[in-house]
Design a protein around this motif. Structure first.
Motif: not given
Lengths: 220, 218, 203
Positions: A169-171, A174, A178, A195
């Motif tokens: 899930l890191s995207p 972030i 953001k 984003w």
């Protein structure tokens, strides 16, 4: 058929209230822990608020997913769904949609102490914020439901889900933080629309993959 | 008795890889030009970038064998997928070790959130989960299916991770490796040679690992 | 008609079903026996799509089937009546609420209709399975140990129901450990042993 499944998910949750109660209680605990760790009693913490919010959502969503799939394991209820003429992809969609609904309900409750205890100023353009939170929830629950289904028959599935889910899930983490930051600072949407684009593409890609691949992981 | 290397073709490739690697190391140490400002530190790129290349190639193979396993249900593709996952993770570990070794003297800090290294780290973590999933699965035949699906999911995530990590820290510059192509041939040729050596080494390792997994009855 | 050809399934690289072939015709009531761990439950689960097969072919012409497993197979948090309605909905089967009410009193579960299924005893849960089978439309029934945990009253209810299904020439494949009972109930007997299936034609 998908409506039957979603209704089932929400009815089980309504009867037991296990996901909802554990998630809501856990968000409170997290908020208080944030206050103790990051906040001096006099300060304001707008800079860190988006990050704290999404960490809270991420952790509580894992609890909700665990409960939601525990309902399936108890009494081997999942076998009733699997042996019925139901498209496996729809089982995934139902878990995804109902999970997002429950998560949104928990957030609606948890946002009050979050704003109150962490002394958050409510930003303008509430609609934008609601949109971001909706996308973030949907993205987290998409992959979350899929991985919980993947892990549900493993030993240690409770541990496996967050270990697999968080890096994948890191995207989303972030992008959610953001775009929330952009919104909280009152920046025009053009500054942080990349984003939003990342969140939407994540949802589309993993929604399609989840729908197609769920059939391969539900069977024992 | 080792049936794998008693095969003449395999033995030939083992000798070739050994020879190539020795030449490669000597070439990197004595034959490549010193880059101003970086001196010896730059030489780690001849290992770092080929490792990254083999690592990502390997995860690509995990995905392809995952798809083929789901379609054909042939254990062969599960063995290839598992072997590629193991070796890919090994090479990415090498990337994560050599990256900071270079960064410490050049950037003054062992770790900064450089996009490509960050992507590598995230993938490395995903694959730790992959191996845990495999070993905690209820029975190996099901583990094969979940692993195939996970390999596909993980690879599909790579472009989104790369994209988001890049925009996450736009102030941090990537390594100068993209400009490698425009470097003088003194750097480019040894670099291409090194990548070739690593690729041959990789495929030999993959073949060997698949062979061992087959002997183990997986 | 249900036809299985060369069905295989392994767990931990040990074949449990090692190339099974058989066929069942409409109106057959087939008992499946065999020692513990012979793969009876696995076979039923593969036929109902819960467990995946490694290889082999399954061909069938039945429009609908109902699988009742060893576990209760219902949502513990939902009441029996909610579970019945859910499963009927999943099978595209419309239930008449008066018929459901009557079934609940016939099976002695009327007092537990609205309680969470979690509080029901094993015997009651087993009765619920029989009740589900009596309410739903199915052409093939896959039933894993239909008689487990039933008391005498439950057994006689079940026996009547089973005979009526046989009278309607419905197709049933069930697992039972009691050889005497399964021989009495079934028209054909399958024995699963050592990964292979044989039809017992001694009778």
């Amino acid at each position: 058929m998908i409506m039957v499944l979603i209704k089932k998910e929400l009815l089980t949750e309504l009867r037991a209230k296990e996901s909802f109660v554990t998630m809501a209680a856990f968000s409170m605990v997290i908020i208080v822990s944030f206050a103790f760790t990051f906040i001096s009693p006099s300060g304001r913490f707008m800079e860190m608020a988006p990050g704290m919010f999404w960490i809270m959502v991420l952790f509580t969503s894992v609890l909700g997913l665990q409960r939601s799939f525990a309902y399936e394991s108890e009494f081997d209820a999942f076998s009733a769904i699997l042996s019925a003429p139901v498209d496996r992809g729809e089982i995934f969609l139902a878990k995804w949609i109902s999970g997002s609904i429950v998560l949104t309900m928990v957030e609606t409750i948890a946002i009050v102490p979050f704003i109150l205890f962490l002394r958050i100023e409510i930003p303008a353009n509430l609609l934008e914020g609601i949109g971001i939170i909706f996308l973030g929830n949907t993205a987290i629950m998409c992959l979350g439901s899929f991985l919980s289904g993947l892990a549900m028959r493993s030993r240690l599935s409770n541990v496996l889900v967050p270990i697999l889910l968080f890096p994948l899930l890191s995207p989303v983490i972030i992008a959610s933080v953001k775009s929330t930051t952009g919104w909280v600072r009152g920046l025009p949407i053009g500054v942080w629309e990349t984003w939003v684009f990342i969140l939407v593409s994540f949802i589309v890609i993993f929604g399609l993959l989840g729908y197609t691949l769920f059939a391969h992981i539900t069977e024992e | 008795m080792n049936p794998f290397f008693s095969n003449r073709i395999n033995l030939f490739w083992l000798a070739t890889v050994f020879l190539l690697m020795v030449v490669n190391v000597i070439n990197i140490i004595y034959n490549t030009p010193m880059v101003p400002d970086q001196e010896w530190a730059q030489k780690i790129f001849y290992v770092h970038v080929p490792s990254a290349w083999t690592g990502f190639l390997s995860y690509f193979i995990v995905m392809i064998s995952g798809i083929l396993f789901l379609i054909k249900k042939d254990q062969k593709w599960d063995r290839i997928g598992l072997a590629a996952a193991e070796i890919g993770t090994l090479f990415l570990a090498l990337v994560l070790i050599t990256g900071p070794i270079w960064a410490k003297p050049i950037w003054g800090r062992a770790w900064i959130w450089e996009p490509r290294l960050t992507t590598t780290l995230v993938l490395f973590l995903i694959y730790i989960g992959y191996f845990m999933m495999r070993s905690f699965s209820d029975y190996p035949e099901r583990a094969a299916r979940t692993a195939a699906v996970l390999g596909i999911i993980a690879f599909a995530d790579i472009p989104i991770i790369v994209f988001s990590v890049k925009f996450w820290s736009p102030e941090i510059q990537s390594h100068p490796q993209v400009e490698m192509a425009s470097q003088p041939p003194g750097i480019l040729l040894p670099f291409i040679f090194s990548i070739t050596c690593f690729s041959i080494l990789y495929f030999l390792m993959l073949r060997y690992r698949v062979h061992v997994l087959k002997l183990q009855g997986r | 008609m249900l036809e299985i050809r060369n069905l295989k399934k392994s767990f931990f690289h040990q074949p449990v079903l090692d190339g099974i072939s058989f066929s069942i015709q409409e109106g057959d009531s087939v008992s499946l026996t065999g020692p513990n761990g012979a793969g009876k439950t696995t076979l039923l689960k593969i036929l109902s799509g819960i467990t995946s097969k490694d290889s082999g072919e399954i061909m069938q012409s039945f429009k609908s089937f109902l699988y009742l497993g060893h576990a209760p197979g219902i949502y513990a948090g939902l009441s029996p009546v909610e579970n019945i309605n859910l499963i009927a909905n999943l099978h595209h089967c419309a239930l008449d609420s008066q018929r459901v009410d009557k079934a609940f009193s016939d099976f002695g579960l009327a007092n537990h209709k609205y309680e969470a299924s979690r509080v029901l005893s094993q015997g009651m849960l087993q009765r619920l399975k029989w009740m589900l089978a009596s309410l739903m439309d199915w052409e093939l029934l896959l039933f894993d140990e239909p008689y487990s945990a039933l008391d005498e009253e439950g057994q006689s209810l079940a026996g009547t129901l089973f005979q009526s299904w046989k009278g309607e020439r419905k197709t049933i494949l069930f697992v039972d450990h009691n050889t005497e009972r399964s021989q009495k109930l079934s028209s054909r007997q399958f024995i699963l042993q050592g990964g292979l299936l044989e039809e017992d034609s001694v009778l």
